[in-house]
Design an enzyme around this catalytic site. Sequence first.
Site, PDB file in Angstrom:
ATOM      1  N   HIS A 204       3.262   6.575   8.245  1.00 49.25           N
ATOM      2  CA  HIS A 204       3.139   5.534   9.283  1.00 49.25           C
ATOM      3  C   HIS A 204       4.538   5.469   9.865  1.00 49.25           C
ATOM      4  CE1 HIS A 204       5.030   3.465   6.033  1.00 49.25           C
ATOM      5  NE2 HIS A 204       5.662   2.478   6.817  1.00 49.25           N
TER       6      HIS A 204
HETATM    7  C1  UD1 Z   1       6.153  -1.984   9.952  1.00 47.61           C
HETATM    8  C2  UD1 Z   1       7.835  -1.928   9.493  1.00 47.61           C
HETATM    9  C3  UD1 Z   1       8.115  -0.642   8.567  1.00 47.61           C
HETATM   10  C4  UD1 Z   1       7.338  -0.976   7.206  1.00 47.61           C
HETATM   11  C5  UD1 Z   1       5.536  -0.824   7.922  1.00 47.61           C
HETATM   12  C6  UD1 Z   1       4.894  -1.121   6.600  1.00 47.61           C
HETATM   13  C7  UD1 Z   1       9.481  -2.649  11.348  1.00 47.61           C
HETATM   14  C8  UD1 Z   1      10.385  -2.243  12.190  1.00 47.61           C
HETATM   15  N1  UD1 Z   1       8.722  -1.458  10.601  1.00 47.61           N
HETATM   16  O1  UD1 Z   1       6.077  -0.858  10.490  1.00 47.61           O
HETATM   17  O2  UD1 Z   1       9.140  -0.770   8.362  1.00 47.61           O
HETATM   18  O3  UD1 Z   1       7.308   0.402   6.514  1.00 47.61           O
HETATM   19  O4  UD1 Z   1       5.612  -2.380   8.707  1.00 47.61           O
HETATM   20  O5  UD1 Z   1       3.403  -0.921   6.910  1.00 47.61           O
HETATM   21  O6  UD1 Z   1       9.383  -3.883  10.894  1.00 47.61           O
HETATM   22  N2  UD1 Z   1      -1.014  -2.583  14.254  1.00 47.61           N
HETATM   23  C9  UD1 Z   1      -2.149  -2.902  14.181  1.00 47.61           C
HETATM   24  N3  UD1 Z   1      -2.589  -3.864  13.196  1.00 47.61           N
HETATM   25  C10 UD1 Z   1      -1.634  -4.529  12.313  1.00 47.61           C
HETATM   26  C11 UD1 Z   1      -0.180  -4.177  12.667  1.00 47.61           C
HETATM   27  C12 UD1 Z   1       0.022  -3.301  13.366  1.00 47.61           C
HETATM   28  O7  UD1 Z   1      -2.867  -2.460  14.656  1.00 47.61           O
HETATM   29  O8  UD1 Z   1      -2.057  -5.404  11.532  1.00 47.61           O
HETATM   30  C13 UD1 Z   1      -0.286  -1.294  15.065  1.00 47.61           C
HETATM   31  C14 UD1 Z   1       0.046  -1.819  16.359  1.00 47.61           C
HETATM   32  O9  UD1 Z   1      -0.648  -1.022  17.391  1.00 47.61           O
HETATM   33  C15 UD1 Z   1       1.523  -1.871  16.293  1.00 47.61           C
HETATM   34  C16 UD1 Z   1       1.641  -0.731  15.264  1.00 47.61           C
HETATM   35  O10 UD1 Z   1       0.533  -0.634  14.443  1.00 47.61           O
HETATM   36  O11 UD1 Z   1       2.099  -1.458  17.558  1.00 47.61           O
HETATM   37  C17 UD1 Z   1       2.908  -0.713  14.631  1.00 47.61           C
HETATM   38  O12 UD1 Z   1       3.163  -2.005  13.972  1.00 47.61           O
HETATM   39  P1  UD1 Z   1       4.578  -2.559  13.412  1.00 47.61           P
HETATM   40  O13 UD1 Z   1       4.314  -3.938  12.949  1.00 47.61           O
HETATM   41  O14 UD1 Z   1       5.347  -2.742  14.852  1.00 47.61           O
HETATM   42  O15 UD1 Z   1       5.296  -1.511  12.640  1.00 47.61           O
HETATM   43  P2  UD1 Z   1       4.834  -0.690  11.341  1.00 47.61           P
HETATM   44  O16 UD1 Z   1       4.564   0.744  11.680  1.00 47.61           O
HETATM   45  O17 UD1 Z   1       3.715  -1.570  10.719  1.00 47.61           O
HETATM   46  N1  UDP Z   2      -0.741   0.280  -0.027  1.00 44.72           N
HETATM   47  C1  UDP Z   2      -1.758  -0.296   0.162  1.00 44.72           C
HETATM   48  N2  UDP Z   2      -3.097   0.291   0.776  1.00 44.72           N
HETATM   49  C2  UDP Z   2      -2.791   1.300   1.538  1.00 44.72           C
HETATM   50  C3  UDP Z   2      -1.651   1.957   1.855  1.00 44.72           C
HETATM   51  C4  UDP Z   2      -0.707   1.404   0.938  1.00 44.72           C
HETATM   52  O1  UDP Z   2      -2.393  -1.302  -0.576  1.00 44.72           O
HETATM   53  O2  UDP Z   2      -3.722   1.790   1.974  1.00 44.72           O
HETATM   54  C5  UDP Z   2       0.426  -0.460  -0.463  1.00 44.72           C
HETATM   55  C6  UDP Z   2       0.878   0.514  -1.420  1.00 44.72           C
HETATM   56  O3  UDP Z   2       0.636   0.457  -2.801  1.00 44.72           O
HETATM   57  C7  UDP Z   2       2.552   0.090  -1.484  1.00 44.72           C
HETATM   58  C8  UDP Z   2       2.769  -0.434  -0.129  1.00 44.72           C
HETATM   59  O4  UDP Z   2       1.446  -0.660   0.487  1.00 44.72           O
HETATM   60  O5  UDP Z   2       2.777  -0.953  -2.263  1.00 44.72           O
HETATM   61  C9  UDP Z   2       3.421   0.314   0.767  1.00 44.72           C
HETATM   62  O6  UDP Z   2       3.404  -0.152   2.316  1.00 44.72           O
HETATM   63  P1  UDP Z   2       3.610   0.574   3.483  1.00 44.72           P
HETATM   64  O7  UDP Z   2       3.668   2.282   3.121  1.00 44.72           O
HETATM   65  O8  UDP Z   2       3.087   0.479   4.562  1.00 44.72           O
HETATM   66  O9  UDP Z   2       5.322   0.382   3.725  1.00 44.72           O
HETATM   67  P2  UDP Z   2       6.557   0.891   3.183  1.00 44.72           P
HETATM   68  O10 UDP Z   2       6.884   0.753   1.614  1.00 44.72           O
HETATM   69  O11 UDP Z   2       6.995   2.162   3.774  1.00 44.72           O
HETATM   70  O12 UDP Z   2       7.625  -0.249   4.031  1.00 44.72           O
END
Ligand code: UD1
Ligand code: UDP
Length: 438
Positions: A204
């Site tokens: 992601h």
């Molecule tokens: C965010 C964090 C990242 C973290 C990740 C965990 C920032 C800058 N990034 O990234 O550090 O590793 O969360 O998963 O804070 N979207 C949905 N549904 C949701 C949420 C997001 O559809 O519930 C989609 C939307 O299209 C959105 C895109 O995902 O534009 C990105 O979501 P965003 O919250 O901006 O960043 P993440 O990639 O989730």
């Molecule tokens: N995770 C989860 N379900 C999923 C994928 C990840 O519960 O389908 C959990 C995983 O166990 C870990 C956390 O989400 O604890 C990691 O989140 P993510 O990779 O979104 O964010 P990051 O750690 O890179 O910020």
Amino acid sequence: MKIAFIIGTRPEIIKMSPLIDEVDKRGIDYILIHTGQHYDYEMSQQFFLDLELSQPHYNIGVGSDSHGKQTAVMMEGIEKVLLREKPDIVLVQGDTNAVLAGALVAAKLHIAVGHVEAGLRSYDKTMPEEINRMVADVCTNLFFVPTEETAINLLFEGISPEDIFITGNTVVDACYRNLKIASKTSQIMSQLKIDGDILSLTLHRAENVDDPERLENIVEALLKIVGLTIVFPAHPRTVKTLKEFGLYSKLEKAPHIMMIKPVGYLDFLILQSNSKLMITDSGGIQEEAITLNIPCLTLRYNTERPETVEAGGNILVGSDSEKITDTVSTILADQGLYQRMKEATNPYGDGTTSQQILDAIQNAHDQGKLEIKPPKYIAGKRANKLLVMDEKITVSQFQEKNPNHLVNIVFNGNDPEFPKPNLLLKGKTILVTQLNDF
Ligand code: UD1
Ligand code: UDP
């Protein structure tokens, strides 16, 4: 004492959950503020149910947007809540936009900030997470760092060792606490109905999934992996760009790839535990894999979790198609290497991180250290000096003997060490700050 927890995304809910449990257990007053950055059922609500957390007291409902807009809306919402609730300390976790927003707002309101998972550095400022971590650490008063290596990052940025607590990572607390529950309740393995070995994948990170070339290289590698089934709970961000770049159908059609919706935490723990290998660009999963003894390949060129690589449990493969497939084949073909990766020592503690963090907060509160006041000593009256020590003396004995001196960093030969109170200084060089009265 009143604690405000700020969370916004999946990993923050998971990694804050052991702390919230501990606060509950100790009967400490708290509020839970959800920024609403993650809002889909499977990215947010599912974790409240899995982890048996009570619903947030506030949800700012920020949703998805550009970084500037999203952070600004979060800041506005958090400020209103903090002015109303007047907590003694705000806790932020990790490196998302919620961490930046929460730490900045609290610091400006002169509310103490505790950063859980402080001090991590990838040294890559193109990553939004690196900016968030660094800005948050400028605003932080209590730094809860997972390892000594991370603590040393902060020492070199001029943070006082007195404000740094080496506690391990709450990810281990969450893993240990929930794995037993998960093994009794999760049905994920029977639901997936997979014969043979599985490899679990998550993907992601913005620099991978928003870049068509990098994403295509990773997809090409996945298509070439043979001998096991790839289970891929796909993040919504990744689903969106895979479709946009015309790559989604390639993965969907591949018989050895099972793309599913993101799964709950309990299911994901079981999925990881049953995986031969993890491939990921997640921060949290690099930590979980080494905690669960699953070899991990990380789809990045750097990591702010270098301890996992140094311990031998994690290999950085970037987004280079050939490197990814070659590394998977090598690990699977070499039993010795596979076993060494599995047995890598977990650097993130013994599952007592949340207790250690709350002990430190309680102490700071009892000593009046959560009250943010102008400092007694200001720049211009601090002298830094290097001393070569030949006396048999520990850090705390040196500081007792030399009032107003603070040992910042200890060098054992070329290697920096954190100045723990009982560390012996004989034969070492120390960087000392002398604080002078006007
Ligand atoms: C965010 C964090 C990242 C973290 C990740 C965990 C920032 C800058 N990034 O990234 O550090 O590793 O969360 O998963 O804070 N979207 C949905 N549904 C949701 C949420 C997001 O559809 O519930 C989609 C939307 O299209 C959105 C895109 O995902 O534009 C990105 O979501 P965003 O919250 O901006 O960043 P993440 O990639 O989730
Ligand atoms: N995770 C989860 N379900 C999923 C994928 C990840 O519960 O389908 C959990 C995983 O166990 C870990 C956390 O989400 O604890 C990691 O989140 P993510 O990779 O979104 O964010 P990051 O750690 O890179 O910020």
